[in-house]
Scaffold this active site. Structure first.
Site, short mmCIF file in Angstrom:
data_model
loop_
_atom_site.label_atom_id
_atom_site.label_comp_id
_atom_site.label_asym_id
_atom_site.label_seq_id
_atom_site.Cartn_x
_atom_site.Cartn_y
_atom_site.Cartn_z
N TRP A 1 -6.11 -13.76 12.75
CA TRP A 1 -6.06 -12.07 12.66
C TRP A 1 -7.43 -11.51 12.95
O TRP A 1 -7.56 -10.64 13.47
CB TRP A 1 -5.61 -11.48 11.20
CG TRP A 1 -6.72 -11.58 10.11
CD1 TRP A 1 -6.72 -12.87 9.33
CD2 TRP A 1 -7.50 -10.74 9.69
NE1 TRP A 1 -7.68 -12.49 8.33
CE2 TRP A 1 -8.32 -11.47 8.57
CE3 TRP A 1 -7.89 -9.04 9.94
CZ2 TRP A 1 -9.18 -10.74 7.83
CZ3 TRP A 1 -8.78 -8.64 9.12
CH2 TRP A 1 -9.30 -9.34 8.22
N GLU B 1 -2.00 1.17 4.67
CA GLU B 1 -2.83 2.12 3.98
C GLU B 1 -2.60 3.70 4.15
O GLU B 1 -2.56 4.63 3.43
CB GLU B 1 -4.18 1.78 3.90
CG GLU B 1 -4.74 0.57 3.25
CD GLU B 1 -4.52 -0.77 3.96
OE1 GLU B 1 -3.60 -0.67 5.00
OE2 GLU B 1 -5.11 -1.79 3.71
N ASP C 1 -0.46 -7.34 -3.46
CA ASP C 1 -1.71 -7.22 -3.04
C ASP C 1 -2.51 -6.45 -4.05
O ASP C 1 -1.96 -6.06 -5.31
CB ASP C 1 -1.77 -6.14 -2.09
CG ASP C 1 -3.05 -6.66 -1.07
OD1 ASP C 1 -4.14 -6.68 -1.53
OD2 ASP C 1 -2.56 -6.84 0.19
N HIS D 1 -6.92 -10.83 -3.29
CA HIS D 1 -5.87 -9.72 -2.85
C HIS D 1 -4.92 -9.62 -4.23
O HIS D 1 -3.53 -9.50 -3.81
CB HIS D 1 -5.04 -9.67 -1.47
CG HIS D 1 -6.03 -9.23 -0.60
ND1 HIS D 1 -6.31 -7.73 -0.19
CD2 HIS D 1 -6.63 -9.77 0.64
CE1 HIS D 1 -6.92 -7.77 0.75
NE2 HIS D 1 -7.37 -8.95 1.07
N GLU E 1 -9.51 -12.75 3.13
CA GLU E 1 -10.82 -11.78 2.33
C GLU E 1 -10.79 -12.48 0.78
O GLU E 1 -10.37 -11.27 0.00
CB GLU E 1 -10.18 -10.35 2.58
CG GLU E 1 -10.11 -10.11 3.94
CD GLU E 1 -9.73 -8.65 4.38
OE1 GLU E 1 -10.41 -7.87 5.10
OE2 GLU E 1 -8.56 -8.09 3.65
N ARG F 1 0.74 -1.31 0.00
CA ARG F 1 -0.01 -0.04 -0.04
C ARG F 1 0.99 1.33 -0.01
O ARG F 1 0.66 2.20 -0.82
CB ARG F 1 -0.98 -0.06 1.26
CG ARG F 1 -2.22 -0.70 0.97
CD ARG F 1 -1.95 -2.39 0.70
NE ARG F 1 -3.25 -3.14 0.64
CZ ARG F 1 -3.60 -3.83 1.43
NH1 ARG F 1 -2.80 -4.06 2.57
NH2 ARG F 1 -4.77 -4.62 1.51
N TRP G 1 -0.17 -2.54 8.46
CA TRP G 1 -0.75 -2.29 7.26
C TRP G 1 -0.67 -1.06 7.02
O TRP G 1 -0.39 -0.10 7.82
CB TRP G 1 -2.14 -2.64 7.18
CG TRP G 1 -2.44 -4.19 7.72
CD1 TRP G 1 -2.57 -4.81 8.91
CD2 TRP G 1 -2.19 -5.43 6.91
NE1 TRP G 1 -2.89 -6.21 8.90
CE2 TRP G 1 -2.31 -6.59 7.68
CE3 TRP G 1 -1.55 -5.41 5.75
CZ2 TRP G 1 -2.23 -7.91 7.11
CZ3 TRP G 1 -1.38 -6.77 5.21
CH2 TRP G 1 -1.83 -7.96 5.94
C1 ACM Z 1 -5.89 -9.03 6.86
O1 ACM Z 1 -5.79 -8.36 7.86
N1 ACM Z 1 -6.64 -9.19 6.02
C2 ACM Z 1 -4.90 -10.20 7.22
#
Ligand code: ACM
Length: 747
Positions: A389, A455, A197, A258, A322, A168, A453
């Protein structure tokens, strides 16, 4: 005279060095056994590192690190004979230690001895030794007093990781090496590298050059191109650097979801025709790999072959999280494959896919890790490791079904969340072993990881998000529960703050920096804002206006009154810089202030702002929709009626709304206002149309208001039209959209 001065100059440091240092033992993570001793070992220019020939690399590492922390350059020898001041590094295979990374460190005034069964153990012991040495100060010329102690230490878990998302936001090679050093200082041993991703492909794959020619680039909303990837040479360099710090680099190559950036590069692997673009929205894309095409497996196996050549790690992370299954549901070939293989659901199709990849990696002597979604359907084959997670349920399910597991529950370990939402003490309270597990099942817990993460974490902000909370994870991962104590950790942290500052780490906050209270003084008709800093080491600044700068703002010393429509901004200051999120409090002293209000629809209990009265309390919702000031309505319009205290001359009415499309919150499509004197006959005074772009990815607030010929008004009705469901282009297409409102006003 000159001689006298020189003598004093030399004597003063020597004199000071003999006084006991105040620095006590503030090691993080807390060692599992410490016995303090008497006196100090004096580390000075005269000290020699003694180690066997085959420990040359470790000796050099220790020397290099001593150089960083003390500016001393020590000599290294292979024998202690005749040397007065010795730091001895010794491999001792006869030690009976609980784990291979255990060490024993004995510091006495005579010498410092570090022993371990393995080099990895010596390496973790070196980290403890480095933290026992006080930082340089004015008396350091005489040397550094290391407090005498005996430490016998070993990690609670063999997996102590950091997952860093370099997709990201791309992070430079030097930045990653710096983080590898920081991880080593706090005894982490896994660097989990999120490399692919929807929003980018960041690892060079020689067989598939378009993955980086196309997949490494994305066109941002402002039209600018954002790019970055690691060449195979970069990766080799980073893996080797990590190895020299006893850190394993575990790559993550996301599949079967992803993968928008991969599909943008090689659309033939998709379930739908495409074309695809590298993602620019944060969130989950619905395009996923096609498991019904043999060529998809060939593609992924070829990629994984190059990945395995670069990363010696036993474990390869294949994501698995996801994965929206809609394209598999609607794809004839996928449905035919399910029929042929007897797969009863798309979840079982995912298991089929995961197991094929697992079988391939196992055939090369490797093993998969996947996020906890890989348990759905039939789950992975027995060797697959599950990273939990979405809470800890995945870990429990994994351990009770014989799978190894890594605990990374978002609510404790996702440091990408602001400290506002995930405080230091919450992170510290985490125990990676779920209490539900039996002692036998607990053996399946490999350890824990922090996740960053990115983002909302471009490289330059990562330090302030990561620290100090990464130190809490370090202790969660290393220290036995019996030795963990938050107050004690917090005390040691004060000394660690000085080390972090010494290392140039821009550490951030422990929690939401400012707690505030607003009250309304009815007599004086003014709001009073009362601020309190929530941690030591910060002071508060405030401003009444649109922006706050360090230089231009006021130091906060006492509650601040506000008697007219205005915005109040406050932010914390730490070490001469502004830190954490500012709080914005907008006040409006309009004619609807403290009116009666009713709303036909029920708001979400999560976003109720303490009741509809908050729509006319004069305190406006802030840029954070979770601030407890906004009212959130899911999938519905809002019909509100406001009754003023008495009829008043009014020529403008309006209401404030919010948009954050990544959170499924959209502006109303239109807002119509009606006024009345008696509460029976209402007259429309206009419709405010939405002029905020529906696709704007930013957090936006806007007032919808109408002006009209002034008249006496006692009642105002408002009908705000919701977009209803997320539009077709949105990643949540068809899901209920939110409508967020705060403050209805009349002037
Ligand atoms: C995740 O946070 N989608 C692993």
């Amino acid at each position: 005279m000159q001689h006298f001065l020189i003598v004093l100059f030399i004597l003063i440091p020597l004199f000071y060095s003999e006084a006991p240092a105040k620095e006590s033992i503030n090691v993080v993570p807390e060692p599992n056994s410490i016995v303090t001793g008497d006196g100090y070992f004096l580390l000075s220019r005269a000290t020699t590192i003694v180690r066997a020939k085959d420990l040359q690399k470790l000796g050099e590492y220790l020397n290099e690190q001593l150089g960083i922390f003390t500016h001393l350059q020590l000599s290294e020898m292979t024998s202690a004979d005749g040397i007065k001041s010795v730091i001895l590094l010794e491999l001792d295979k006869s030690l009976t230690e609980p784990t291979s990374e255990a060490y024993e460190l004995e510091v006495t005034p005579a010498k410092t001895v570090l022993k371990a069964k393995t080099e990895a153990g010596l390496f973790t012991g070196i980290q403890t030794l480095l933290q026992l040495i006080p930082l340089p100060n004015s008396s350091s010329d005489g040397g550094f007093n290391i407090p005498a102690c005996t430490i016998k230490d070993y990690p609670r878990f063999g997996w102590r990781g950091l997952n860093l998302d370099c997709v990201r936001h791309f992070m430079t090679k030097d930045f990653i090496k710096r983080y590898i050093d920081l991880l080593a200082y706090y005894k982490f041993n896994v660097f989990h590298w999120h490399l692919t991703d929807d929003q980018g492909w960041r690892i060079q794959i020689k067989k598939y050059p378009r993955l980086t020619e196309i997949g490494a680039w994305r066109k941002e909303a402002d039209g600018k191109m954002y790019d970055g990837f690691y060449t195979q040479e970069d990766i080799k360099e980073i893996v080797a650097y990590a190895k020299s710090r006893f850190i394993t680099v575990v790559p993550e190559i996301e599949m079967p979801g992803h993968c928008e950036a991969s599909l943008a590069s090689y659309p033939e692997n998709a379930c739908v025709p495409g074309p695809f673009e590298v993602g620019i929205q944060w969130g989950v894309y619905k395009d996923i790999y096609n498991p019904a095409k043999e060529s998809t497996y060939t593609f992924l196996e070829n990629i994984l072959t190059e990945v395995m050549d670069l990363f010696p790690s036993h474990y390869i992370h294949i994501g698995g999280d996801e994965v929206p299954k809609i394209e598999w549901k609607e794809n004839e070939a996928c449905q035919a494959l399910m029929k042929e293989k007897g797969l009863k659901s798309e979840e079982e199709l995912q298991s089929y896919f995961i197991r094929r990849i697992q079988k391939f990696l196992e055939s090369k002597g490797r093993q998969i890790i996947g996020w906890d979604e890989i348990l759905e359907g039939d789950g992975p084959d027995s060797g697959g490791v599950v990273e939990s997670w979405r809470g800890i349920d995945g870990a429990i399910q994994a351990a009770t079904s014989g799978h190894y597991t890594i605990l990374a529950p978002g609510g404790y370990t996702y440091l990408s969340q602001d400290a506002d939402g995930l405080s230091l003490d919450t992170v510290y309270s985490f125990d990676p072993v779920p209490p539900e597990l039996t002692p036998d099942e607990q053996k399946y817990v490999l350890g824990t990881e922090a996740s960053m993460w990115s983002e909302r974490a471009p490289q330059e902000t990562v330090d302030s998000k990561m620290f100090p909370r990464l130190l809490a994870i370090a202790e969660d991962a290393w220290t036995n529960p019996a030795e963990k104590n938050y107050d004690n950790f917090h005390e040691r942290l004060q000394s660690q703050y000085r080390r972090l500052a010494y290392l140039g780490v821009d550490y951030g906050l422990e929690r939401k920096a400012i707690s505030y209270r607003t009250t309304f003084n009815k007599e004086k008709k003014e709001f009073i804002i009362d601020l309190t800093p929530t941690q030591a080491g910060i002071t508060l600044r405030y401003e009444i206006g649109d922006t706050l700068t360090l230089a231009g703002s006021h130091p906060y010393v006492k509650p601040v009154p506000i008697s007219s429509t205005a915005t109040f901004i406050a932010q914390a200051e730490m070490n001469g810089r502004l830190v954490g999120n500012p709080i914005y409090l907008s006040f409006i002293t309009d004619k609807a202030l403290n009116a009666d209000v009713s709303v036909e629809e029920a708001c979400s209990p999560e976003y109720s702002a303490g009741g509809v009265k908050s729509l006319v309390d004069g305190i406006r919702g802030t840029a954070n929709f979770r601030d407890g000031l906004w009212l959130g309505y899911k999938g519905t319009d809002i019909h509100a009626t406001v009754e003023l205290q008495k009829a008043q001359n009014i020529s403008e009415v309006g209401a404030g709304f919010y948009q954050s499309i990544s959170s499924y919150i959209f502006m109303p499509t239109s807002v119509e206002f009606f006024v009345s004197k008696d509460g029976k006959d209402f007259e429309s005074v206009g419709v405010a149309k939405n002029n905020v772009p529906e696709k704007d990815p930013e957090t936006l607030m806007a007032d919808f208001k109408v002006k009209f010929r002034a008249r006496d008004v006692r009642y105002v009705k408002m009908v705000a039209k919701s977009i209803g469901v997320c539009p077709p282009w949105h990643i949540g297409a068809g899901a209920k959209a939110w409508l967020f409102i705060d403050e209805i006003f009349a002037n």
